[in-house]
Enzyme design. Sequence first.
Site, PDB file in Angstrom:
ATOM      1  CG  ASP A   1      -0.729   1.905   0.784  1.00  0.00           C
ATOM      2  OD1 ASP A   1      -2.095   1.848   0.458  1.00  0.00           O
ATOM      3  OD2 ASP A   1      -0.171   1.379   0.370  1.00  0.00           O
TER       4      ASP A   1
ATOM      5  CB  SER B   1       1.493  -0.733  -6.156  1.00  0.00           C
ATOM      6  OG  SER B   1       1.008  -0.896  -6.011  1.00  0.00           O
TER       7      SER B   1
ATOM      8  CG  HIS C   1      -0.797   2.545  -2.660  1.00  0.00           C
ATOM      9  ND1 HIS C   1      -0.235   1.232  -2.328  1.00  0.00           N
ATOM     10  CD2 HIS C   1      -0.993   2.739  -4.067  1.00  0.00           C
ATOM     11  CE1 HIS C   1      -0.439   0.973  -3.344  1.00  0.00           C
ATOM     12  NE2 HIS C   1      -0.482   1.393  -4.205  1.00  0.00           N
TER      13      HIS C   1
END
Length: 406
Positions: free
Chosen positions: A331, A205, A360
Site C-alpha cells: 500500500d 483510510s 490502497h
Amino acid sequence: MFLSHAELWRTYWECVSRPYTVFFCSLTAALYYLWGRKCQTPALVCSEAFGAFLHKHVPVVAERFSPTPWCWGGRLQTLVCAFLKSRPRVDYRNELIRTADGGQISLDWVDNQTSVRYPESSTRPTVLILPGITGNSRQTYVLHAISQATRHGYRCVVFNNRGLGGEELLTPVTYCAANSSDLERVVQHVKGLYPNAPVLGAGVSLGGMVLLNYLARKREESGLVAGITISVPWDAQKSSDSMEETLNWLLFNKYLTRGLCQAVTRHRKVLEKVVDVDYVLKARTIREFDERFTSLVFGYKSCKDYYQDASPDKKLSNTAVPILCLNAEDDPFSPQNAFPVTIVQNLPNVALLLTNHGGHIAFLEGLFPRGEGYMERLFGQFVRAVFEHTGDIKDACGIEEKQMSE
C-alpha cells in the site's frame, strides 16, 4: 495419407521453435510463476481465541488471496480500482444534523425497509461507514460495502466529513484524522434514533484513523459493538513520507491535494476567517496542506504534533470492542514498516489481516476485476459475523455483555 512419427515430430518442432511461440510460452510461464508467488494466504495477527472465531465465521481470512495477475504492485492495483471498479446502484435518504459549534453534518442513509431478516426498524443492525480523506457516500468502496450489508438485511448510514457531503459549511471547522468529536455526535444521533439496534463502525483510510481514535478515546462508552478498518494509515508521519516519494506524489499525492484544495475553494467565504486561503491553495502535498490548514484549524502547534496525535497505532490498547483491520504490504499510502504487529499480538480484541498485495482500498481479484473482490467479501463476512454471532465474538475477545449490547 497419415504422417509418420518422424514427420509429426518435425512438424511439432517447427511450431514450437518459432520465435513468437518461444516468446509467448516464456511470457506465459513467467506470468504464471509470478502470479503463483502472489497468491498467498494473508497473515492473521491476533489472539488465539479471536483467530479461532474469525476462521470459523469469517472463512475468507484463511483463503489464498489471488490478486489480478496483470495488476503488478500496489500502485497499479490502486489506480485500476479507481477507474475500473463497478458502481452498484444505491438510493440514499439524506439527513443534516447540527453540531454543538453550530456546524452541520451530512448523513446518507439506506434504511433497508424491505429487510426480511430484520423487519423491525427499531432493532435492525446498523453499519456506520466513514469514507477516506476526500471521499463521500458516492465512492465505489462505499457503494460496494452498502451492497454487502443490505443484502443481509442491515441498515447503513454514511458519515460524510464536513464540507464533503454536498452541504454548506456553516462554521470554519472541517475535519481531521485526530478529531473524533463529529463521529461522537453521529453515533449519539444514530443511537438516539435506534437505541435497541447494534451499530458497527467501518472506516476506510482516513475514516479508519478517525474510527480507531474514537474507539480508543471512548473505550467502553463508544456505543459501537465492533469496528472494521480498510487500508488505514497507522503512522501519519510515515504515511506522509511514503506519499512524497516521487512516483507516489505524481500518481496520488498531487491528486488528493488538489481535491483538498478544491474543498477549501468551495467553502472559501467561511474558511478565510481562520486561514490564509490563497496560501493554502498553493500547497503541493498533503503535508503542506496540513501545515497550512489542518494544523491551524484544529489548534496544533505544528504538523508534526498533528500527525503524532492522528496516528492510531499506539492507541489500540485503549480500545474495548472487537476490531478487524485489513492492510496490504504494498500500500503506497500505508507503508509496511508502520504496521503495529507487535502491539496487536498482545491485544485480545484486535486482529490485523495482512496481504502481500492489494494496494490502497483495492485488493482486486480476477482477470477483469470490476465486481466484488477480496475486500468486499471480508467486509460482508465480518459484519455478518458480528451481528449474527454476538455472544461468540464477545467471548473470543473477552468483552463483557454490557459493552457489546450498547
